[in-house]
Design a protein around this motif. Structure first.
Motif, mmCIF file in Angstrom:
data_model
loop_
_atom_site.group_PDB
_atom_site.id
_atom_site.type_symbol
_atom_site.label_atom_id
_atom_site.label_comp_id
_atom_site.label_asym_id
_atom_site.label_seq_id
_atom_site.Cartn_x
_atom_site.Cartn_y
_atom_site.Cartn_z
ATOM 1 N N PHE A 193 7.612 -7.046 -22.251
ATOM 2 C CA PHE A 193 6.865 -8.047 -21.488
ATOM 3 C C PHE A 193 7.506 -8.331 -20.127
ATOM 4 C CE2 PHE A 193 5.312 -8.739 -25.791
ATOM 5 C CZ PHE A 193 3.941 -8.781 -25.570
ATOM 6 N N LEU A 194 8.118 -7.273 -19.574
ATOM 7 C CA LEU A 194 8.530 -7.271 -18.170
ATOM 8 C C LEU A 194 9.418 -8.459 -17.816
ATOM 9 C CD1 LEU A 194 4.924 -6.419 -16.915
ATOM 10 C CD2 LEU A 194 6.744 -4.803 -17.512
ATOM 11 N N VAL A 232 3.040 -10.437 -16.563
ATOM 12 C CA VAL A 232 2.364 -10.414 -17.874
ATOM 13 C C VAL A 232 0.894 -10.808 -17.724
ATOM 14 C CG1 VAL A 232 2.336 -11.375 -20.213
ATOM 15 C CG2 VAL A 232 4.526 -10.880 -19.103
ATOM 16 N N ALA A 233 0.624 -11.733 -16.818
ATOM 17 C CA ALA A 233 -0.761 -12.168 -16.595
ATOM 18 C C ALA A 233 -1.637 -11.018 -16.101
ATOM 19 C CB ALA A 233 -0.796 -13.320 -15.595
ATOM 20 N N GLN A 234 -1.027 -10.012 -15.484
ATOM 21 C CA GLN A 234 -1.766 -8.864 -14.943
ATOM 22 C C GLN A 234 -1.910 -7.720 -15.950
ATOM 23 O OE1 GLN A 234 -3.275 -8.864 -11.907
ATOM 24 N NE2 GLN A 234 -2.597 -10.997 -11.748
ATOM 25 N N MET A 235 -1.360 -7.890 -17.144
ATOM 26 C CA MET A 235 -1.423 -6.799 -18.122
ATOM 27 C C MET A 235 -2.864 -6.551 -18.560
ATOM 28 S SD MET A 235 2.085 -7.530 -20.326
ATOM 29 C CE MET A 235 2.391 -5.910 -21.018
ATOM 30 N N ILE A 258 -0.372 -12.473 -23.237
ATOM 31 C CA ILE A 258 -1.065 -12.261 -21.961
ATOM 32 C C ILE A 258 -1.946 -13.467 -21.639
ATOM 33 C CG2 ILE A 258 -2.691 -10.774 -20.730
ATOM 34 C CD1 ILE A 258 -1.730 -8.479 -22.632
ATOM 35 N N THR A 259 -2.669 -13.944 -22.632
ATOM 36 C CA THR A 259 -3.506 -15.136 -22.467
ATOM 37 C C THR A 259 -2.667 -16.320 -22.002
ATOM 38 O OG1 THR A 259 -5.082 -14.422 -24.156
ATOM 39 C CG2 THR A 259 -4.980 -16.785 -23.714
ATOM 40 N N ASN A 260 -1.499 -16.490 -22.613
ATOM 41 C CA ASN A 260 -0.641 -17.629 -22.286
ATOM 42 C C ASN A 260 -0.016 -17.494 -20.897
ATOM 43 O OD1 ASN A 260 -1.345 -18.655 -24.746
ATOM 44 N ND2 ASN A 260 0.582 -18.175 -25.757
ATOM 45 N N ALA A 261 0.230 -16.267 -20.474
ATOM 46 C CA ALA A 261 0.726 -16.060 -19.105
ATOM 47 C C ALA A 261 -0.343 -16.495 -18.102
ATOM 48 C CB ALA A 261 1.094 -14.596 -18.885
ATOM 49 N N LYS A 293 -3.792 -25.815 -26.347
ATOM 50 C CA LYS A 293 -5.031 -25.104 -26.683
ATOM 51 C C LYS A 293 -6.153 -25.502 -25.737
ATOM 52 C CE LYS A 293 -3.993 -24.328 -31.574
ATOM 53 N NZ LYS A 293 -4.212 -24.774 -32.962
ATOM 54 N N SER A 294 -6.199 -26.787 -25.368
ATOM 55 C CA SER A 294 -7.255 -27.248 -24.468
ATOM 56 C C SER A 294 -7.078 -26.676 -23.063
ATOM 57 C CB SER A 294 -7.273 -28.780 -24.403
ATOM 58 O OG SER A 294 -6.238 -29.278 -23.577
ATOM 59 N N ARG A 295 -5.846 -26.220 -22.770
ATOM 60 C CA ARG A 295 -5.564 -25.615 -21.458
ATOM 61 C C ARG A 295 -5.658 -24.087 -21.512
ATOM 62 N NH1 ARG A 295 -2.949 -29.206 -17.768
ATOM 63 N NH2 ARG A 295 -2.958 -31.284 -18.696
ATOM 64 N N GLY A 296 -6.139 -23.551 -22.631
ATOM 65 C CA GLY A 296 -6.366 -22.111 -22.709
ATOM 66 C C GLY A 296 -5.282 -21.297 -23.382
ATOM 67 N N PHE A 297 -4.279 -21.948 -23.974
ATOM 68 C CA PHE A 297 -3.209 -21.228 -24.658
ATOM 69 C C PHE A 297 -3.638 -20.843 -26.070
ATOM 70 C CE2 PHE A 297 -1.021 -23.218 -21.214
ATOM 71 C CZ PHE A 297 0.116 -22.465 -20.971
ATOM 72 N N ALA A 298 -3.011 -19.784 -26.596
ATOM 73 C CA ALA A 298 -3.326 -19.286 -27.938
ATOM 74 C C ALA A 298 -2.049 -19.187 -28.770
ATOM 75 C CB ALA A 298 -3.977 -17.910 -27.835
ATOM 76 N N PHE A 299 -2.216 -19.191 -30.100
ATOM 77 C CA PHE A 299 -1.083 -19.083 -31.029
ATOM 78 C C PHE A 299 -0.046 -20.184 -30.774
ATOM 79 C CE2 PHE A 299 -2.363 -15.106 -32.910
ATOM 80 C CZ PHE A 299 -1.676 -15.085 -34.121
ATOM 81 N N VAL A 300 -0.531 -21.407 -30.609
ATOM 82 C CA VAL A 300 0.361 -22.538 -30.360
ATOM 83 C C VAL A 300 0.051 -23.643 -31.375
ATOM 84 C CG1 VAL A 300 0.909 -22.123 -27.929
ATOM 85 C CG2 VAL A 300 -1.241 -23.237 -28.503
ATOM 86 N N GLY A 301 0.404 -23.407 -32.637
ATOM 87 C CA GLY A 301 0.163 -24.392 -33.682
ATOM 88 C C GLY A 301 1.246 -25.462 -33.717
ATOM 89 N N PRO A 302 1.032 -26.542 -34.468
ATOM 90 C CA PRO A 302 1.997 -27.647 -34.552
ATOM 91 C C PRO A 302 3.382 -27.233 -35.039
ATOM 92 C CG PRO A 302 -0.109 -28.283 -35.528
ATOM 93 C CD PRO A 302 -0.187 -26.816 -35.253
ATOM 94 N N THR A 303 3.439 -26.268 -35.967
ATOM 95 C CA THR A 303 4.736 -25.844 -36.494
ATOM 96 C C THR A 303 5.513 -25.029 -35.463
ATOM 97 O OG1 THR A 303 3.875 -25.815 -38.760
ATOM 98 C CG2 THR A 303 5.908 -24.600 -38.358
ATOM 99 N N SER A 304 4.840 -24.086 -34.817
ATOM 100 C CA SER A 304 5.541 -23.275 -33.811
ATOM 101 C C SER A 304 5.906 -24.121 -32.595
ATOM 102 C CB SER A 304 4.720 -22.049 -33.400
ATOM 103 O OG SER A 304 3.483 -22.415 -32.835
ATOM 104 N N MET A 305 5.102 -25.132 -32.284
ATOM 105 C CA MET A 305 5.440 -26.003 -31.155
ATOM 106 C C MET A 305 6.598 -26.939 -31.515
ATOM 107 S SD MET A 305 3.829 -24.966 -28.595
ATOM 108 C CE MET A 305 4.178 -23.389 -29.394
ATOM 109 N N TYR A 306 6.723 -27.297 -32.788
ATOM 110 C CA TYR A 306 7.897 -28.091 -33.179
ATOM 111 C C TYR A 306 9.154 -27.226 -33.089
ATOM 112 C CZ TYR A 306 10.688 -31.731 -35.298
ATOM 113 O OH TYR A 306 11.633 -32.709 -35.495
ATOM 114 N N ALA A 307 9.023 -25.967 -33.493
ATOM 115 C CA ALA A 307 10.160 -25.043 -33.375
ATOM 116 C C ALA A 307 10.563 -24.877 -31.913
ATOM 117 C CB ALA A 307 9.802 -23.691 -33.989
#
Length: 200
Positions: free
Chosen positions: A73-74, A81-84, A109-112, A160-174
């Motif tokens: 991921f460069l 990454v946003a340009q991938m 890529i989505t999150n970038a 998620k409301s800002r367009g991010f993906a794979f950002v659940g409560p558990t991973s965000m607590y981590a």
């Protein structure tokens, strides 16, 4: 305050949580990096991606592949990454040195791209850190370490409301643990209070 009974004292005489002894890499990560504040966009983006890839896997697996992820991921350069492209996704799915999960690769890529969008607003760092809680846990045992919180749930919803993906409560607590927004070092650990944001 008494020390946690779950602490393990290493050969160096320092008390750590049990997971810190899984490998030398884990011990080094625990002793030098985990729980230290990160404010710069690229550092937060890297950890956001790594937490997403970690979902359903052990942190040790991710840490062992961290340099491979950085290559793939460069260097976690947000703009790069946003340009991938879809071709990059296909290439990464053939890269055995990383986690070959198409949804997670696409999420990076989505999150970038979402991170780039945030620059015209408050920015990734200000957004994430705005969810810092007023207090931190003081776990006496591993069973007292939370896996999520009201703040991590709110952060996940906002991202998620800002367009991010794979950002659940558990991973965000981590993520919050990893960057010192909360201190879940067991009471009595030599790293308790290492962030400077919370008392020992």
């Amino acid at each position: 305050m008494h020390n946690s009974p779950d602490l393990i004292t290493g050969p160096d005489g320092l008390a750590r949580t049990p997971w810190a002894y899984g490998t030398d890499l884990l011990t080094e990560y625990y002793d030098t990096e985990w729980g230290m504040p990160i404010y710069e966009e690229s550092g937060l983006f890297e950890r956001l991606c790594l937490e997403s890839f970690q979902a359903g896997l052990s942190w040790s697996t991710i840490l062992n592949k961290r340099e491979a992820f950085r290559r793939a991921f460069l260097g976690f350069d947000v703009d790069a990454v946003a340009q991938m492209t879809p071709q990059d996704v296909k290439r990464l799915l053939l890269d055995a040195s990383i986690i070959r999960n198409e949804k997670k690769i696409q999420a990076a890529i989505t999150n970038a791209r979402a991170t780039v969008e945030l620059r015209s607003q408050e920015g990734l760092s200000e957004l994430i850190w705005s969810f810092r809680p007023e207090t931190t846990p003081e776990p006496m045992s591993l069973s007292e370490v939370p896996s999520s919180s009201a703040e991590s749930k709110a952060l996940a919803r906002e991202l998620k409301s800002r367009g991010f993906a794979f950002v659940g409560p558990t991973s965000m607590y981590a993520l919050m643990e990893a960057i010192g927004m909360v201190d879940t070092h067991l009471m009595g650990s030599h790293r308790r209070g290492c962030s400077g944001l919370w008392p020992r």
